[in-house]
Motif scaffolding. Structure first.
Motif, mmCIF file in Angstrom:
data_model
loop_
_atom_site.group_PDB
_atom_site.id
_atom_site.type_symbol
_atom_site.label_atom_id
_atom_site.label_comp_id
_atom_site.label_asym_id
_atom_site.label_seq_id
_atom_site.Cartn_x
_atom_site.Cartn_y
_atom_site.Cartn_z
ATOM 1 N N ALA A 68 0.828 -1.146 -0.013
ATOM 2 C CA ALA A 68 0.077 0.140 -0.023
ATOM 3 C C ALA A 68 0.862 1.234 -0.088
ATOM 4 O O ALA A 68 0.461 2.136 -0.656
ATOM 5 C CB ALA A 68 -0.945 -0.045 1.299
ATOM 6 N N LEU A 69 1.927 1.301 0.862
ATOM 7 C CA LEU A 69 2.952 2.354 0.971
ATOM 8 C C LEU A 69 3.536 2.548 -0.485
ATOM 9 O O LEU A 69 3.667 3.642 -0.938
ATOM 10 C CB LEU A 69 3.809 2.351 2.035
ATOM 11 N N ARG A 70 3.843 1.473 -0.888
ATOM 12 C CA ARG A 70 4.669 1.662 -2.354
ATOM 13 C C ARG A 70 3.684 2.198 -3.370
ATOM 14 O O ARG A 70 4.251 3.010 -4.186
ATOM 15 C CB ARG A 70 5.293 0.300 -2.793
ATOM 16 N N LYS A 71 2.382 1.721 -3.538
ATOM 17 C CA LYS A 71 1.283 2.087 -4.278
ATOM 18 C C LYS A 71 1.365 3.830 -3.872
ATOM 19 O O LYS A 71 1.338 4.462 -5.225
ATOM 20 C CB LYS A 71 0.163 1.442 -4.088
ATOM 21 N N ARG A 72 1.039 4.168 -3.031
ATOM 22 C CA ARG A 72 1.029 5.520 -2.636
ATOM 23 C C ARG A 72 2.115 6.502 -2.941
ATOM 24 O O ARG A 72 2.036 7.603 -3.713
ATOM 25 C CB ARG A 72 0.874 5.777 -1.126
ATOM 26 N N VAL A 73 3.512 5.956 -2.752
ATOM 27 C CA VAL A 73 4.593 6.673 -3.261
ATOM 28 C C VAL A 73 4.614 6.860 -4.708
ATOM 29 O O VAL A 73 4.972 7.704 -5.259
ATOM 30 C CB VAL A 73 5.866 5.788 -2.785
ATOM 31 N N ALA A 74 4.191 5.813 -5.433
ATOM 32 C CA ALA A 74 4.199 5.940 -7.075
ATOM 33 C C ALA A 74 3.133 7.025 -7.495
ATOM 34 O O ALA A 74 3.391 7.659 -8.285
ATOM 35 C CB ALA A 74 3.841 4.356 -7.538
#
Length: 76
Positions: A68-74
């Motif tokens: 979820a965090l990686r998706k948000r960063v992207a």
């Protein structure tokens, strides 16, 4: 614990904790929660395996959080 369950993650965690802390048989706890006793048994086993995993390994909930965090960063 798998994300494909019809039961929410928090419910599964609470059910495992209840099964571990209760002096009642697992089958009775499962019946009271409205869950098949084998399903609850699998949740308990999965939690035990996750706890005994090698140090430094990432738990399922941590993996989900990372995704979820990686998706948000992207997105940012």
């Amino acid at each position: 614990m798998s994300g494909s369950s019809k039961f929410p993650e928090q419910f599964r965690k609470d059910a495992v904790e209840l099964a571990r802390s209760s002096d009642r048989p697992l089958r009775q706890v499962a019946r009271e929660l409205g869950v098949n006793h084998e399903t609850l048994r699998n949740w308990v086993r999965t939690a035990e395996r996750a706890e005994t995993a090698s140090p430094g390994s990432v738990s399922t909930s941590e993996q989900e959080e990372l995704r979820a965090l990686r998706k948000r960063v992207a997105e940012l």
